[in-house]
Design a protein around this motif. Sequence first.
Motif, PDB file in Angstrom:
ATOM      1  N   GLY A 130       0.802  -1.216   0.000  1.00 51.35           N
ATOM      2  CA  GLY A 130       0.000   0.000   0.000  1.00 51.35           C
ATOM      3  C   GLY A 130       0.835   1.267   0.000  1.00 51.35           C
ATOM      4  N   ALA A 131       2.175   1.154   0.027  1.00 48.72           N
ATOM      5  CA  ALA A 131       3.047   2.329  -0.004  1.00 48.72           C
ATOM      6  C   ALA A 131       3.089   2.901  -1.416  1.00 48.72           C
ATOM      7  N   ALA A 132       3.083   4.223  -1.506  1.00 44.94           N
ATOM      8  CA  ALA A 132       3.117   4.882  -2.818  1.00 44.94           C
ATOM      9  C   ALA A 132       4.405   4.541  -3.557  1.00 44.94           C
ATOM     10  N   LEU A 133       4.308   4.392  -4.882  1.00 46.30           N
ATOM     11  CA  LEU A 133       5.477   4.087  -5.704  1.00 46.30           C
ATOM     12  C   LEU A 133       6.354   5.326  -5.826  1.00 46.30           C
ATOM     13  N   SER A 134       7.628   5.174  -5.525  1.00 44.09           N
ATOM     14  CA  SER A 134       8.571   6.287  -5.545  1.00 44.09           C
ATOM     15  C   SER A 134       9.576   6.097  -6.663  1.00 44.09           C
ATOM     16  N   GLY A 135       9.937   7.172  -7.320  1.00 44.67           N
ATOM     17  CA  GLY A 135      10.947   7.135  -8.362  1.00 44.67           C
ATOM     18  C   GLY A 135      12.351   6.947  -7.827  1.00 44.67           C
ATOM     19  N   GLN A 136      12.514   7.001  -6.499  1.00 44.64           N
ATOM     20  CA  GLN A 136      13.811   6.812  -5.867  1.00 44.64           C
ATOM     21  C   GLN A 136      13.988   5.402  -5.322  1.00 44.64           C
ATOM     22  N   CYS A 137      13.047   4.512  -5.597  1.00 46.10           N
ATOM     23  CA  CYS A 137      13.110   3.136  -5.101  1.00 46.10           C
ATOM     24  C   CYS A 137      13.241   2.157  -6.256  1.00 46.10           C
ATOM     25  N   SER A 138      13.571   0.921  -5.924  1.00 49.11           N
ATOM     26  CA  SER A 138      13.638  -0.166  -6.897  1.00 49.11           C
ATOM     27  C   SER A 138      12.497  -1.137  -6.614  1.00 49.11           C
ATOM     28  N   TYR A 139      11.927  -1.711  -7.662  1.00 47.92           N
ATOM     29  CA  TYR A 139      10.782  -2.601  -7.522  1.00 47.92           C
ATOM     30  C   TYR A 139      10.977  -3.841  -8.377  1.00 47.92           C
ATOM     31  N   GLU A 140      10.221  -4.873  -8.032  1.00 45.46           N
ATOM     32  CA  GLU A 140      10.142  -6.068  -8.863  1.00 45.46           C
ATOM     33  C   GLU A 140       8.678  -6.368  -9.126  1.00 45.46           C
ATOM     34  N   ILE A 141       8.335  -6.488 -10.388  1.00 49.40           N
ATOM     35  CA  ILE A 141       6.985  -6.876 -10.795  1.00 49.40           C
ATOM     36  C   ILE A 141       7.079  -8.322 -11.253  1.00 49.40           C
ATOM     37  N   SER A 142       6.281  -9.182 -10.630  1.00 44.77           N
ATOM     38  CA  SER A 142       6.389 -10.610 -10.941  1.00 44.77           C
ATOM     39  C   SER A 142       5.010 -11.236 -11.058  1.00 44.77           C
ATOM     40  N   GLY A 143       4.965 -12.344 -11.768  1.00 46.96           N
ATOM     41  CA  GLY A 143       3.715 -13.079 -11.959  1.00 46.96           C
ATOM     42  C   GLY A 143       3.381 -13.184 -13.427  1.00 46.96           C
ATOM     43  N   SER A 144       2.112 -12.981 -13.732  1.00 49.54           N
ATOM     44  CA  SER A 144       1.648 -13.050 -15.115  1.00 49.54           C
ATOM     45  C   SER A 144       0.543 -12.024 -15.315  1.00 49.54           C
ATOM     46  N   THR A 145       0.232 -11.769 -16.562  1.00 47.09           N
ATOM     47  CA  THR A 145      -0.837 -10.833 -16.887  1.00 47.09           C
ATOM     48  C   THR A 145      -2.090 -11.616 -17.267  1.00 47.09           C
ATOM     49  N   PRO A 146      -3.242 -10.984 -17.231  1.00 46.85           N
ATOM     50  CA  PRO A 146      -4.440 -11.635 -17.769  1.00 46.85           C
ATOM     51  C   PRO A 146      -4.252 -11.925 -19.260  1.00 46.85           C
ATOM     52  N   PRO A 147      -5.018 -12.841 -19.826  1.00 52.09           N
ATOM     53  CA  PRO A 147      -4.860 -13.167 -21.247  1.00 52.09           C
ATOM     54  C   PRO A 147      -5.053 -11.939 -22.136  1.00 52.09           C
ATOM     55  N   SER A 148      -4.151 -11.779 -23.089  1.00 50.92           N
ATOM     56  CA  SER A 148      -4.267 -10.691 -24.063  1.00 50.92           C
ATOM     57  C   SER A 148      -3.387 -11.026 -25.260  1.00 50.92           C
ATOM     58  N   ARG A 149      -3.695 -10.426 -26.383  1.00 50.37           N
ATOM     59  CA  ARG A 149      -2.888 -10.653 -27.578  1.00 50.37           C
ATOM     60  C   ARG A 149      -1.529  -9.975 -27.438  1.00 50.37           C
ATOM     61  N   PHE A 150      -1.509  -8.817 -26.774  1.00 54.10           N
ATOM     62  CA  PHE A 150      -0.286  -8.041 -26.617  1.00 54.10           C
ATOM     63  C   PHE A 150      -0.431  -7.183 -25.370  1.00 54.10           C
ATOM     64  N   TRP A 151       0.657  -6.955 -24.642  1.00 51.41           N
ATOM     65  CA  TRP A 151       0.622  -6.047 -23.494  1.00 51.41           C
ATOM     66  C   TRP A 151       1.904  -5.239 -23.424  1.00 51.41           C
ATOM     67  N   THR A 152       1.807  -4.077 -22.795  1.00 50.63           N
ATOM     68  CA  THR A 152       2.975  -3.228 -22.557  1.00 50.63           C
ATOM     69  C   THR A 152       2.988  -2.812 -21.102  1.00 50.63           C
ATOM     70  N   LEU A 153       4.183  -2.581 -20.578  1.00 48.54           N
ATOM     71  CA  LEU A 153       4.367  -2.077 -19.215  1.00 48.54           C
ATOM     72  C   LEU A 153       5.327  -0.906 -19.286  1.00 48.54           C
ATOM     73  N   ARG A 154       4.933   0.227 -18.709  1.00 49.49           N
ATOM     74  CA  ARG A 154       5.792   1.409 -18.697  1.00 49.49           C
ATOM     75  C   ARG A 154       5.654   2.139 -17.375  1.00 49.49           C
ATOM     76  N   VAL A 155       6.590   3.046 -17.130  1.00 46.49           N
ATOM     77  CA  VAL A 155       6.562   3.879 -15.936  1.00 46.49           C
ATOM     78  C   VAL A 155       6.118   5.273 -16.351  1.00 46.49           C
ATOM     79  N   ALA A 156       5.270   5.885 -15.541  1.00 42.99           N
ATOM     80  CA  ALA A 156       4.785   7.233 -15.833  1.00 42.99           C
ATOM     81  C   ALA A 156       4.979   8.137 -14.629  1.00 42.99           C
ATOM     82  N   GLU A 157       5.108   9.414 -14.885  1.00 39.73           N
ATOM     83  CA  GLU A 157       5.145  10.399 -13.804  1.00 39.73           C
ATOM     84  C   GLU A 157       3.771  10.464 -13.156  1.00 39.73           C
ATOM     85  N   ALA A 158       3.668  11.203 -12.072  1.00 43.92           N
ATOM     86  CA  ALA A 158       2.399  11.312 -11.353  1.00 43.92           C
ATOM     87  C   ALA A 158       1.279  11.818 -12.258  1.00 43.92           C
TER      88      ALA A 158
END
Length: 195
Positions: free
Chosen positions: A84-112
């Motif tokens: 529940g902690a807010a995502l900070s641009g000064q931290c490191s993260y790991e995203i793991s698991g799988s996505t729901p079914p889709s033909r194509f997906w993208t993951l990106r980082v955005a500013e607030a």
Amino acid sequence: MFRLPALVALTLAIAFAGGAWSASWMLTATSGFGAIRLGSWSAYPDLQTASADPFAKAHRAGDGRILLGRAEGLVFTARSDETGAALSGQCSYEISGSTPPSRFWTLRVAEAGGEPLDAPERVPVSLNSWTTLRNIDGTFRIRLSAAPQAGNWIWLDAPDTVSFVLTLIDTPTAASVSMVELDMPKIEKIGCRDA
């Protein structure tokens, strides 16, 4: 003699200023009603449909972006990690698991504000379903940090809070009524740099 007109003028000024401020705040605070939350991820499946609420339609008109229709895909945004902690641009993260079914997906980082990060040349600022390395069972691990990492890595270095945007293209998920049962990738904080 001028007391009553002055009170009426003051009341009208407060009403108009308060109404304009509350409408502006509501349009910047949310993309509308009807959000679904799956762990850290949230999406607005009705945002581009005719059944969208008035705030969502006003937000869409003021945003100036072309959004995906319900049959085209679904955009999930995460603004916090699994704790529940807010995502900070000064931290490191790991995203793991799988996505729901889709033909194509993208993951990106955005500013607030939703804009992509200004990144140096030749660093990965996004990944997609075609370029992501996977485990034998189809799951993946993506590291997001300022320092390069082995495997799947997205550059992350920003002074403020950030959000992660997962876009599913051509997915049956968008038309599903049981979205609450979907498995979404987990977001774990690895560590933070000292300020």
